[in-house]
Design an enzyme around this catalytic site. Structure first.
Site: not given
Length: 738
Positions: A35-36, A217-218, A254, A624
């Protein structure tokens, strides 16, 4: 880089998200889906291919680390991205308030500082002296929550936060006191810009004419106040306002920060709140193997509140995760040690491993085991640098020099070192100076001889420090260089004659703080002085001006919520011990998720919505892992000084039998087909409480069949002994108890 060069590294779904324009866009980005890369490429694409003015682009996220990474990567693709506003939400709020608060008649000092949680508690106790510190802490939490929902003291909906009849009264008294100081708290950094934009047409029009693109973002971590601010900034709150191009990136699976005010409904309802929304799903995962992703999907699909996506592993199948059943928590720590040590002997570094748990208290067993076994480790979640006493004392001095109305900072520093000015005298000074400079009020208050001497020396120090800070604006070119130096930590980029570090050193020394902390004791004192030295060093990148100090304090105040992982990062080879919440955004080659028992994870008494968030937390933990994943469960665990039988976490049964390999003995109470039709075996199952006349109370920690086919149970008694029994023949002496 040309346009095809920018897009060439993207997969089709990432490319679709980058080139989209026009209607609002929701990029539903699964864990490890890049995504970044997408959001930074999109910023570069908007500038280089669609000819957007870089300064018309506002991109916000939630941590300084994420904002810095976003800016660095965008600038690498398109250098003009450096002129875009790429900030944290709270940093943008502070920037906005410094620009517009005076126009909006909010009563803020132009040199305001940001009060943290401890400052809020102190101010509440002064606003309502009937409250204990414990009560004040409770109300501080409620006030922060209210501001997360943009609720003022007179809001009718305030009862939805808490129906305590005293809450509105305490909140109103706190707000009055806060406004008198001229400062803000963290909630104000979002709520006040929202209120200004909502109520002031001129400012809203000005903002709408500046920002043509707004990216978040997020987004799953946003709260209601941040959603409302986004609506105002983008023009979607008012039908007649011009509209910005809105793009948000996030993952509904998330969303794990409800306790911080995050509202998962923001992302779930985005398409309804921003009409015409296009949804692009990023479903190619570049982090984990498919065996790990199968576990993650099998768990999170049990949630009803999700938009839905299916992650596909770019790295192939991999190793099947292991579900490990163990008798006790001591066996759990022993298992983790053995697993890590055997891998290390085969060349796997300790730093490949992370042990995850639901609560901080669970780290103690692993710390003890690893210390004994000489396994290097780091515990993520220790005291942050800016929360240490000596550092907060210095920051209070710096804040008060900037804003002498600052009651909280005044109380922290006026009698440290001792100047004979106790709480009552402090109250009198603040009462006399409420809403104005406390330095001006001090000479007007009647004081004892000792207090007068201390107060006069304090006033003289404040005045002296003020003269050391020229109120000279830095040229725009120099300011830009300074900002670049701060963000990249390239000290050679800045060439201003005097550094703010000289000023901070003067404050540390002449205020008496350095000597005060040095004298406390040899060991602690030396550490405290070293921390003060580090604070001085961190100011070297700022000019020695009033604006330089404002920027320095903004940097500190807005960074206090940095992940503890950043503070503990290093190059040494060590195992990471970390809570599940702290793992967000991190990845490890090998992950062990521990303590998977009902009552531990998830905790007891959860509502369905809370259970869904706990399940998302489990999903975050699973995703993770890059290469290997282990889940551990114990039959018994010591809790609150007692040995308790534990049931497996309901999440374990959601992993799917085909998705895990089982190590150890599966409890009779777990999984389909694992129970026994034999009533003796069903009654005397693993985890059952028992009582024996000779041995007392205990828990069945193991069940097995002997070579002769007899059913055998092993009991761990409270006295610490382990004994085996044949329940078929000894059921009269081995009693099942509740």
């Amino acid at each position: 880089m040309d346009s095809e060069g920018i897009l060439s590294v993207l997969n089709p779904e990432q490319r679709e998200a980058v080139v989209h324009e026009g209607s609002p866009l929701l990029i539903l980005a699964g864990a490890g889906s890049g995504k970044t890369r997408v959001i930074t490429t999109k910023i570069a694409w908007l500038i280089s291919e669609l000819n957007y003015n870089p300064s018309s682009i506002l991109a916000v996220t939630f941590t300084k680390k994420a904002a810095n990474e976003m800016k660095e990567r965008a600038v690498a693709l398109e250098p003009r991205s450096s002129w875009s506003q790429i900030r944290t939400f709270h940093s943008f709020g502070a920037y906005f308030l410094r620009q517009y608060a005076s126009d909006a008649n909010m009563g803020l000092d132009s040199n305001f500082t940001v009060y943290d949680d401890d400052d809020m508690v102190t101010l509440i106790t002064k606003a309502d002296e009937r409250l204990t510190k414990k009560d004040a802490s409770h109300y501080a939490h409620l006030i922060s929550l209210a501001k997360d929902y943009c609720l003022k003291p007179d809001s009718l909906e305030l009862a939805t936060v808490d129906d305590d009849p005293r809450f509105p009264e305490v909140y109103e008294a706190y707000e009055k006191r806060l406004r008198a100081t001229g400062n803000v708290d963290f909630g104000d950094l979002i709520m006040l810009p929202y209120l200004i934009l909502k109520d002031n047409d001129l400012i809203r029009t000005s903002i709408r004419s500046r920002y043509k693109v707004i990216m978040v973002d997020e987004y799953q971590d946003s709260n209601v106040a941040q959603y409302k601010l986004l609506q105002q900034l983008s023009g979607y709150a008012n039908e007649n306002d011009s509209k910005a191009y809105v793009c948000v990136v996030g993952d509904d699976d998330q969303s794990i920060y409800k306790f911080r005010g995050a509202e998962v409904q923001n992302i779930l309802n985005f398409k309804d709140q921003f009409p015409g929304t296009k949804i692009v799903r990023l479903e190619t995962n570049y982090r984990s193997t498919s065996e790990i992703l199968d576990c993650a999907a099998s768990v999170v699909e049990n949630n009803e509140g999700r938009l839905g996506k299916k992650l596909v592993a770019a790295r192939g199948q991999g190793k099947k995760p292991a579900l490990v059943f163990l008798p006790t928590q001591d066996d759990e720590t022993e298992f983790c040690y053995s697993l890590i040590e055997q891998a290390w002997e085969q060349g796997v570094p300790y730093s490949d491993w992370a042990i995850l748990y639901r609560t901080n208290a669970q780290s103690l067993g692993f710390e003890t085991e690893f210390l004994h076994r000489k396994i290097p480790y780091q515990v993520v979640g220790s005291l942050k640098f800016y929360e240490r006493e000596e550092v907060k004392d210095t920051i209070a001095w710096l804040s008060f020099v900037l804003n002498p109305r600052d009651e909280i900072s005044f109380r922290r520093i006026i009698n440290k070192p001792v100047r004979g000015i106790g709480n009552k005298t402090q109250d009198n000074i603040i009462e006399a100076g409420l809403g104005r400079s406390l330095v001006e009020a001090i000479p007007e208050v009647k004081l004892s001889k000792k207090a007068r001497e201390g107060a006069d020396s304090f006033v003289a120090l404040v005045k002296k420090f003020s003269t050391l800070l020229p109120d000279v604006p830095v040229s725009s070119e120099a300011q830009t260089l300074a900002e670049q130096a701060i963000e990249t930590e390239e000290k050679e980029s800045i060439r201003l004659e005097r550094k703010l570090s000289e000023f901070v050193q003067s404050v540390v020394t002449e205020s008496g703080l350095e000597e005060f902390h040095k004298e406390q004791d040899d060991v602690t004192g030396s550490q405290k002085v070293a921390n003060l030295e580090e604070l001085v060093n961190s100011a070297v990148l700022y000019p020695c001006t009033k604006q330089g100090l404002i920027d320095f304090l903004d940097h500190i105040n807005l960074d206090r919520t940095l992940d503890a992982a950043d503070e503990n990062s290093g190059e040494t080879d060590r195992v990471t011990l970390i809570t599940l919440h702290n793992t967000k955004g991190l990845e490890f080659p090998r992950v062990i998720i521990t303590g998977l028992e009902s009552g531990i994870f998830p905790r007891d008494g959860k509502t369905e919505a809370e259970l869904e968030e706990e399940r998302r937390l489990f999903y975050v933990g699973i995703t993770r892992a890059k290469d290997e994943l282990y889940f551990t469960n114990c039959s018994i665990r010591r809790l609150y000084g007692k040995t308790n039988p534990m049931m497996p976490s309901p999440f374990l049964s959601e992993l799917g039998d085909d998705n895990v390999r089982v190590l150890g003995q599966k409890p009779a109470s777990f999984g389909s087909g694992s129970g026994s039709k034999d009533p003796i075996e069903s009654k005397y199952c693993r985890g059952a409480n028992v009582y024996h006349d000779d041995w007392g109370y205990g828990v069945i920690v193991r069940t097995e069949h002997s070579d002769e086919g007899e059913y055998v149970v092993t009991v761990n008694f409270d006295t610490g002994g382990y004994k085996k029994f044949l329940p078929k023949y000894q059921k009269s002496s081995l009693l099942i108890v509740e």
